[in-house]
Design a protein around this motif. Structure first.
Motif, PDB file in Angstrom:
ATOM      1  N   VAL A   1      18.602  41.468  31.486  1.00 53.52           N
ATOM      2  CA  VAL A   1      19.991  41.912  31.495  1.00 53.52           C
ATOM      3  C   VAL A   1      20.833  40.856  30.806  1.00 53.52           C
ATOM      4  O   VAL A   1      20.457  39.682  30.747  1.00 53.52           O
ATOM      5  N   GLN A   2      21.951  41.300  30.299  1.00 54.84           N
ATOM      6  CA  GLN A   2      22.922  40.380  29.726  1.00 54.84           C
ATOM      7  C   GLN A   2      24.234  40.631  30.448  1.00 54.84           C
ATOM      8  O   GLN A   2      24.741  41.757  30.428  1.00 54.84           O
ATOM      9  N   THR A   3      24.751  39.613  31.111  1.00 52.26           N
ATOM     10  CA  THR A   3      25.994  39.801  31.836  1.00 52.26           C
ATOM     11  C   THR A   3      27.099  40.122  30.827  1.00 52.26           C
ATOM     12  O   THR A   3      27.045  39.686  29.682  1.00 52.26           O
ATOM     13  N   PRO A   4      28.082  40.898  31.253  1.00 58.64           N
ATOM     14  CA  PRO A   4      29.183  41.235  30.340  1.00 58.64           C
ATOM     15  C   PRO A   4      29.881  39.963  29.841  1.00 58.64           C
ATOM     16  O   PRO A   4      29.923  38.954  30.559  1.00 58.64           O
ATOM     17  N   THR A   5      30.417  40.012  28.643  1.00 62.49           N
ATOM     18  CA  THR A   5      31.132  38.847  28.107  1.00 62.49           C
ATOM     19  C   THR A   5      32.339  38.510  28.962  1.00 62.49           C
ATOM     20  O   THR A   5      32.789  37.360  28.965  1.00 62.49           O
ATOM     21  N   SER A   6      32.848  39.486  29.701  1.00 63.36           N
ATOM     22  CA  SER A   6      34.001  39.267  30.580  1.00 63.36           C
ATOM     23  C   SER A   6      33.610  38.687  31.940  1.00 63.36           C
ATOM     24  O   SER A   6      34.481  38.400  32.763  1.00 63.36           O
ATOM     25  N   ALA A   7      32.311  38.499  32.174  1.00 65.61           N
ATOM     26  CA  ALA A   7      31.833  38.025  33.476  1.00 65.61           C
ATOM     27  C   ALA A   7      32.283  36.594  33.745  1.00 65.61           C
ATOM     28  O   ALA A   7      32.287  35.746  32.853  1.00 65.61           O
ATOM     29  N   THR A   8      32.652  36.350  34.991  1.00 62.54           N
ATOM     30  CA  THR A   8      32.987  35.006  35.447  1.00 62.54           C
ATOM     31  C   THR A   8      32.223  34.752  36.741  1.00 62.54           C
ATOM     32  O   THR A   8      31.650  35.672  37.319  1.00 62.54           O
ATOM     33  N   ASP A   9      32.251  33.530  37.199  1.00 63.41           N
ATOM     34  CA  ASP A   9      31.601  33.153  38.450  1.00 63.41           C
ATOM     35  C   ASP A   9      30.144  33.630  38.492  1.00 63.41           C
ATOM     36  O   ASP A   9      29.685  34.199  39.471  1.00 63.41           O
ATOM     37  N   VAL A  10      29.440  33.406  37.381  1.00 64.62           N
ATOM     38  CA  VAL A  10      28.033  33.813  37.277  1.00 64.62           C
ATOM     39  C   VAL A  10      27.175  32.819  38.057  1.00 64.62           C
ATOM     40  O   VAL A  10      27.276  31.605  37.851  1.00 64.62           O
TER      41      VAL A  10
ATOM     42  N   LEU B   1      17.746  36.317  41.851  1.00 66.72           N
ATOM     43  CA  LEU B   1      19.094  36.719  42.231  1.00 66.72           C
ATOM     44  C   LEU B   1      20.058  36.399  41.094  1.00 66.72           C
ATOM     45  O   LEU B   1      19.958  35.329  40.494  1.00 66.72           O
ATOM     46  N   ILE B   2      20.975  37.315  40.843  1.00 68.90           N
ATOM     47  CA  ILE B   2      22.068  37.029  39.917  1.00 68.90           C
ATOM     48  C   ILE B   2      23.295  37.768  40.421  1.00 68.90           C
ATOM     49  O   ILE B   2      23.190  38.890  40.933  1.00 68.90           O
ATOM     50  N   SER B   3      24.436  37.103  40.305  1.00 68.33           N
ATOM     51  CA  SER B   3      25.695  37.693  40.725  1.00 68.33           C
ATOM     52  C   SER B   3      26.795  37.227  39.778  1.00 68.33           C
ATOM     53  O   SER B   3      26.715  36.118  39.237  1.00 68.33           O
TER      54      SER B   3
ATOM     55  N   SER C   1      23.698  33.272  50.579  1.00 71.75           N
ATOM     56  CA  SER C   1      24.419  32.057  50.957  1.00 71.75           C
ATOM     57  C   SER C   1      23.891  30.844  50.181  1.00 71.75           C
ATOM     58  O   SER C   1      24.606  29.857  50.011  1.00 71.75           O
ATOM     59  N   HIS C   2      22.671  30.927  49.692  1.00 78.65           N
ATOM     60  CA  HIS C   2      22.119  29.854  48.854  1.00 78.65           C
ATOM     61  C   HIS C   2      23.016  29.638  47.630  1.00 78.65           C
ATOM     62  O   HIS C   2      23.096  28.529  47.112  1.00 78.65           O
ATOM     63  N   LEU C   3      23.695  30.697  47.197  1.00 83.22           N
ATOM     64  CA  LEU C   3      24.588  30.617  46.038  1.00 83.22           C
ATOM     65  C   LEU C   3      26.052  30.492  46.459  1.00 83.22           C
ATOM     66  O   LEU C   3      26.950  30.622  45.628  1.00 83.22           O
ATOM     67  N   GLY C   4      26.277  30.314  47.761  1.00 77.67           N
ATOM     68  CA  GLY C   4      27.650  30.211  48.246  1.00 77.67           C
ATOM     69  C   GLY C   4      28.352  31.554  48.351  1.00 77.67           C
ATOM     70  O   GLY C   4      29.576  31.611  48.369  1.00 77.67           O
ATOM     71  N   LEU C   5      27.577  32.621  48.424  1.00 75.53           N
ATOM     72  CA  LEU C   5      28.138  33.973  48.488  1.00 75.53           C
ATOM     73  C   LEU C   5      27.835  34.615  49.834  1.00 75.53           C
ATOM     74  O   LEU C   5      26.801  34.327  50.443  1.00 75.53           O
ATOM     75  N   PRO C   6      28.700  35.521  50.267  1.00 75.68           N
ATOM     76  CA  PRO C   6      28.388  36.274  51.486  1.00 75.68           C
ATOM     77  C   PRO C   6      27.293  37.296  51.190  1.00 75.68           C
ATOM     78  O   PRO C   6      27.081  37.679  50.028  1.00 75.68           O
ATOM     79  N   GLU C   7      26.611  37.719  52.228  1.00 82.58           N
ATOM     80  CA  GLU C   7      25.598  38.762  52.059  1.00 82.58           C
ATOM     81  C   GLU C   7      26.318  40.077  51.730  1.00 82.58           C
ATOM     82  O   GLU C   7      27.206  40.485  52.474  1.00 82.58           O
TER      83      GLU C   7
ATOM     84  N   GLY D   1      41.339  45.203  40.216  1.00 83.50           N
ATOM     85  CA  GLY D   1      40.570  45.759  39.106  1.00 83.50           C
ATOM     86  C   GLY D   1      39.297  44.999  38.781  1.00 83.50           C
ATOM     87  O   GLY D   1      38.778  45.096  37.671  1.00 83.50           O
ATOM     88  N   ARG D   2      38.800  44.226  39.745  1.00 88.50           N
ATOM     89  CA  ARG D   2      37.588  43.432  39.529  1.00 88.50           C
ATOM     90  C   ARG D   2      36.525  43.798  40.554  1.00 88.50           C
ATOM     91  O   ARG D   2      36.821  44.308  41.620  1.00 88.50           O
ATOM     92  N   ALA D   3      35.293  43.511  40.196  1.00 90.34           N
ATOM     93  CA  ALA D   3      34.157  43.804  41.075  1.00 90.34           C
ATOM     94  C   ALA D   3      33.182  42.633  41.010  1.00 90.34           C
ATOM     95  O   ALA D   3      33.089  41.934  40.000  1.00 90.34           O
ATOM     96  N   ARG D   4      32.467  42.440  42.104  1.00 89.88           N
ATOM     97  CA  ARG D   4      31.360  41.474  42.141  1.00 89.88           C
ATOM     98  C   ARG D   4      30.077  42.267  42.123  1.00 89.88           C
ATOM     99  O   ARG D   4      29.898  43.182  42.916  1.00 89.88           O
ATOM    100  N   VAL D   5      29.200  41.927  41.213  1.00 88.30           N
ATOM    101  CA  VAL D   5      27.890  42.557  41.085  1.00 88.30           C
ATOM    102  C   VAL D   5      26.851  41.594  41.664  1.00 88.30           C
ATOM    103  O   VAL D   5      26.887  40.398  41.389  1.00 88.30           O
ATOM    104  N   TYR D   6      25.950  42.146  42.470  1.00 92.17           N
ATOM    105  CA  TYR D   6      24.820  41.393  43.024  1.00 92.17           C
ATOM    106  C   TYR D   6      23.545  42.140  42.594  1.00 92.17           C
ATOM    107  O   TYR D   6      23.444  43.338  42.811  1.00 92.17           O
ATOM    108  N   LEU D   7      22.590  41.429  42.014  1.00 92.51           N
ATOM    109  CA  LEU D   7      21.282  42.015  41.697  1.00 92.51           C
ATOM    110  C   LEU D   7      20.192  41.153  42.302  1.00 92.51           C
ATOM    111  O   LEU D   7      20.220  39.922  42.178  1.00 92.51           O
TER     112      LEU D   7
END
Length: 176
Positions: free
Chosen positions: A59-68, A82-84, A123-129, A167-173
């Motif tokens: 996958v290639q994260t969108p160019t607009s992606a932040t906080d990868v 894991l990628i978010s 949480s290993h990445l500092g993110l909530p489940e 208008g933003r979303a967090r993606v978790y894979l």
């Protein structure tokens, strides 16, 4: 006979659930509830993050992606990736559509964050489940099942997308 098989399946499922729960509990610091290292169990692979996870999932994260953020965990049988990231909702939706989920994204009923455990914690990445958060939709994809040659070596991808507002979303894979 069907009733006996059904009962056996329920008992087997309950036993497996209890064993997984005990395994996860054994790998959790009881004072803080955070995951801790367990000997013989899954370990985080040092020096591998979002680049390796994106490479594995092709996958290639969108160019607009932040906080990868990303991580790789070597486990009992499989390596989990894991990628978010956060992105404008339209870009996140386009990204998810390219994964070709087998079903429409469905609303996730949040689990109790105080009791929910997982072997591969975000949480290993500092993110909530994502399973414990509000405004989350989820789906999964089996690339070999849908004959997605781009990801033929990926067995499964679990998808979570959370509306985080403005208008933003967090993606978790999560993939293996």
């Amino acid at each position: 006979m069907t009733r006996t098989n059904s009962l056996t399946n329920r008992i087997t499922s309950a036993v497996v659930t209890v064993l997984l729960g005990l395994s996860a509990a054994a790998c959790t610091d009881s004072s803080s509830g955070t995951p801790k290292a367990c000997s013989g169990g899954p370990v985080w692979v040092e020096g591998q993050g979002s680049t390796e996870a994106a490479g594995f999932m092709r996958v290639q994260t969108p160019t607009s992606a932040t906080d990868v953020k990303g991580a790789v965990q070597s486990g009992f049988q499989d390596t989990t990736y894991l990628i978010s990231f956060t992105a404008p909702t339209a870009d996140a939706e386009t990204f998810i559509a390219d994964l070709r989920p087998e079903e429409a994204l469905r609303a996730n009923t949040p689990r109790d964050s105080k009791t929910y455990t997982t072997i591969t914690p975000w949480s290993h990445l500092g993110l909530p489940e994502p399973e414990t958060e509000q405004r989350v939709r989820t789906a999964s994809v089996c690339p070999p099942c849908i004959k997605d040659e781009r990801r033929a070596t990926v067995q499964s991808i679990t998808i979570f997308i959370q509306d985080i507002g403005d208008g933003r979303a967090r993606v978790y894979l999560k993939a293996f």
